[in-house]
Design a protein around this motif. Sequence first.
Motif, PDB file in Angstrom:
ATOM      1  N   TRP A  43       0.790  -4.775  -9.337  1.00  0.00           N
ATOM      2  CA  TRP A  43       1.309  -3.761 -10.280  1.00  0.00           C
ATOM      3  C   TRP A  43       0.186  -3.226 -11.149  1.00  0.00           C
ATOM      4  N   HIS A  44      -0.710  -4.079 -11.619  1.00  0.00           N
ATOM      5  CA  HIS A  44      -1.839  -3.641 -12.434  1.00  0.00           C
ATOM      6  C   HIS A  44      -2.730  -2.678 -11.637  1.00  0.00           C
ATOM      7  N   ILE A  45      -2.967  -3.007 -10.370  1.00  0.00           N
ATOM      8  CA  ILE A  45      -3.788  -2.150  -9.517  1.00  0.00           C
ATOM      9  C   ILE A  45      -3.115  -0.797  -9.320  1.00  0.00           C
ATOM     10  N   MET A  46      -1.833  -0.812  -9.003  1.00  0.00           N
ATOM     11  CA  MET A  46      -1.090   0.430  -8.781  1.00  0.00           C
ATOM     12  C   MET A  46      -1.015   1.263 -10.049  1.00  0.00           C
ATOM     13  N   ARG A  47      -0.856   0.614 -11.175  1.00  0.00           N
ATOM     14  CA  ARG A  47      -0.806   1.331 -12.450  1.00  0.00           C
ATOM     15  C   ARG A  47      -2.145   2.046 -12.717  1.00  0.00           C
ATOM     16  N   GLY A  48      -3.238   1.415 -12.310  1.00  0.00           N
ATOM     17  CA  GLY A  48      -4.544   2.040 -12.466  1.00  0.00           C
ATOM     18  C   GLY A  48      -4.668   3.312 -11.649  1.00  0.00           C
ATOM     19  N   TYR A  49      -4.153   3.312 -10.421  1.00  0.00           N
ATOM     20  CA  TYR A  49      -4.157   4.523  -9.600  1.00  0.00           C
ATOM     21  C   TYR A  49      -3.190   5.568 -10.156  1.00  0.00           C
ATOM     22  N   ALA A  50      -2.018   5.124 -10.577  1.00  0.00           N
ATOM     23  CA  ALA A  50      -1.006   6.055 -11.085  1.00  0.00           C
ATOM     24  C   ALA A  50      -1.488   6.808 -12.316  1.00  0.00           C
ATOM     25  N   ALA A  51      -2.391   6.212 -13.094  1.00  0.00           N
ATOM     26  CA  ALA A  51      -2.939   6.873 -14.275  1.00  0.00           C
ATOM     27  C   ALA A  51      -3.652   8.169 -13.916  1.00  0.00           C
ATOM     28  N   PHE A  52      -4.068   8.296 -12.653  1.00  0.00           N
ATOM     29  CA  PHE A  52      -4.771   9.496 -12.198  1.00  0.00           C
ATOM     30  C   PHE A  52      -3.900  10.355 -11.278  1.00  0.00           C
ATOM     31  N   GLY A  53      -2.604  10.076 -11.257  1.00  0.00           N
ATOM     32  CA  GLY A  53      -1.694  10.921 -10.499  1.00  0.00           C
ATOM     33  C   GLY A  53      -1.356  10.440  -9.116  1.00  0.00           C
ATOM     34  N   VAL A  54      -1.807   9.260  -8.723  1.00  0.00           N
ATOM     35  CA  VAL A  54      -1.428   8.713  -7.422  1.00  0.00           C
ATOM     36  C   VAL A  54       0.005   8.197  -7.513  1.00  0.00           C
ATOM     37  N   LYS A  55       0.869   8.696  -6.646  1.00  0.00           N
ATOM     38  CA  LYS A  55       2.280   8.317  -6.676  1.00  0.00           C
ATOM     39  C   LYS A  55       2.749   7.633  -5.394  1.00  0.00           C
ATOM     40  N   ARG A  56       1.961   7.728  -4.331  1.00  0.00           N
ATOM     41  CA  ARG A  56       2.341   7.140  -3.050  1.00  0.00           C
ATOM     42  C   ARG A  56       1.443   5.941  -2.752  1.00  0.00           C
ATOM     43  N   PHE A  57       2.080   4.843  -2.373  1.00  0.00           N
ATOM     44  CA  PHE A  57       1.367   3.612  -2.092  1.00  0.00           C
ATOM     45  C   PHE A  57       1.828   3.052  -0.752  1.00  0.00           C
ATOM     46  N   ILE A  58       0.876   2.585   0.037  1.00  0.00           N
ATOM     47  CA  ILE A  58       1.168   1.930   1.310  1.00  0.00           C
ATOM     48  C   ILE A  58       0.601   0.521   1.222  1.00  0.00           C
ATOM     49  N   LEU A  59       1.482  -0.472   1.182  1.00  0.00           N
ATOM     50  CA  LEU A  59       1.039  -1.861   1.058  1.00  0.00           C
ATOM     51  C   LEU A  59       1.012  -2.503   2.441  1.00  0.00           C
ATOM     52  N   CYS A  60      -0.158  -3.022   2.824  1.00  0.00           N
ATOM     53  CA  CYS A  60      -0.336  -3.665   4.122  1.00  0.00           C
ATOM     54  C   CYS A  60       0.006  -5.146   3.971  1.00  0.00           C
ATOM     55  N   LEU A  61       1.195  -5.523   4.413  1.00  0.00           N
ATOM     56  CA  LEU A  61       1.710  -6.859   4.137  1.00  0.00           C
ATOM     57  C   LEU A  61       1.527  -7.808   5.312  1.00  0.00           C
ATOM     58  N   GLY A  62       1.547  -9.085   5.013  1.00  0.00           N
ATOM     59  CA  GLY A  62       1.455 -10.134   6.017  1.00  0.00           C
ATOM     60  C   GLY A  62       2.033 -11.416   5.453  1.00  0.00           C
ATOM     61  N   TYR A  63       1.172 -12.233   4.857  1.00  0.00           N
ATOM     62  CA  TYR A  63       1.567 -13.527   4.291  1.00  0.00           C
ATOM     63  C   TYR A  63       2.622 -13.345   3.201  1.00  0.00           C
ATOM     64  N   LYS A  64       3.755 -14.043   3.375  1.00  0.00           N
ATOM     65  CA  LYS A  64       4.856 -14.025   2.406  1.00  0.00           C
ATOM     66  C   LYS A  64       5.270 -12.601   2.012  1.00  0.00           C
ATOM     67  N   ARG A  65       5.434 -11.740   3.019  1.00  0.00           N
ATOM     68  CA  ARG A  65       5.817 -10.349   2.749  1.00  0.00           C
ATOM     69  C   ARG A  65       7.155 -10.229   2.039  1.00  0.00           C
ATOM     70  N   GLU A  66       8.005 -11.235   2.210  1.00  0.00           N
ATOM     71  CA  GLU A  66       9.314 -11.187   1.570  1.00  0.00           C
ATOM     72  C   GLU A  66       9.226 -11.157   0.050  1.00  0.00           C
ATOM     73  N   GLU A  67       8.143 -11.688  -0.505  1.00  0.00           N
ATOM     74  CA  GLU A  67       7.974 -11.657  -1.956  1.00  0.00           C
ATOM     75  C   GLU A  67       7.776 -10.225  -2.458  1.00  0.00           C
ATOM     76  N   PHE A  68       7.061  -9.413  -1.699  1.00  0.00           N
ATOM     77  CA  PHE A  68       6.879  -8.005  -2.057  1.00  0.00           C
ATOM     78  C   PHE A  68       8.204  -7.251  -1.931  1.00  0.00           C
ATOM     79  N   ILE A  69       8.931  -7.520  -0.849  1.00  0.00           N
ATOM     80  CA  ILE A  69      10.201  -6.840  -0.621  1.00  0.00           C
ATOM     81  C   ILE A  69      11.165  -7.136  -1.760  1.00  0.00           C
ATOM     82  N   ASP A  70      11.271  -8.397  -2.140  1.00  0.00           N
ATOM     83  CA  ASP A  70      12.161  -8.779  -3.238  1.00  0.00           C
ATOM     84  C   ASP A  70      11.736  -8.111  -4.545  1.00  0.00           C
ATOM     85  N   TYR A  71      10.445  -8.088  -4.820  1.00  0.00           N
ATOM     86  CA  TYR A  71       9.946  -7.518  -6.069  1.00  0.00           C
ATOM     87  C   TYR A  71      10.254  -6.030  -6.167  1.00  0.00           C
ATOM     88  N   PHE A  72       9.951  -5.266  -5.124  1.00  0.00           N
ATOM     89  CA  PHE A  72      10.120  -3.818  -5.206  1.00  0.00           C
ATOM     90  C   PHE A  72      11.575  -3.382  -5.049  1.00  0.00           C
TER      91      PHE A  72
END
Length: 272
Positions: A43-72
């Motif tokens: 979230w901190h990393i994404m917030r840093g990009y969003a500060a400059f107008g980046v709104k689209r993110f592609i997360l390359c998942l693998g290990y424990k991907r379910e944790e990302f799915i639950d979070y978002f």
Amino acid sequence: MTESQQPMPPAMILCGGQGTRLREVTELLPKPMVPIGEQPIIWHIMRGYAAFGVKRFILCLGYKREEFIDYFLNFHARSTDITVRLGKDHGITYHGETFEADWEVTLADTGIETMTGGRILRASRYLKPEDREFFLTYGDGVSDLDIGELLAFHRKNGKLLTLSAVHPDGRFGEMKFRGNLVEGFAEKPISSSRYINGGFMVADREIVSRYLEGRPDCYFEARPMQEILKDRQLAALRHNGFWQCMDTPREHKLLNDLWNSGSAPWTKHWQR
């Protein structure tokens, strides 16, 4: 539409590794989901990009991907007050918007054991036809780097890949320069007076077809990047500001201490 009016490119973030050097916390969570304060470092990393107008993110998942799915999937429910209606007309009302309301996050399953080049290749299917370039980074480091400056530098130099060059602490392989071009790499410098790849990159999508297709499982940092280097298509923006990765428990504590101090350096651009 002028270049300055064009939407910012998407940010592709490599999040699939197991974070073995941070094992005491990554047994339960993938490293990008390890918290800095109340939010995971991703979230901190994404917030840093969003500060400059980046709104689209592609997360390359693998290990424990379910944790990302639950979070978002549950992001708004965890970030605002909610009213839950039970029964026949069930539903949820979210009270108030969040800063992240206009983010588009693609959670791409790129495999448990896939190497970084393979992850980029698999996730590239989610680039849109108009995406001539994309930001590329790792899910375990923060910086006060000016993302807009990095993109402008990339476009000005006209190379296929632009790295961010930051000062190391003596643990990483360093880069050698000729002007803005990268000429080579050397392993583990003795001092921190040299530069390493800070992981905040801009890539022309041509790198996918030219260096990654036909290589479904390779380290991007190995043969593909060496070929980009050989083709003189690799540049780097020197960044002398804050940069910190989170590889060890000591670094995890450092980032939390900085966040809890109320003056975390990587939030420098967040008020934009």
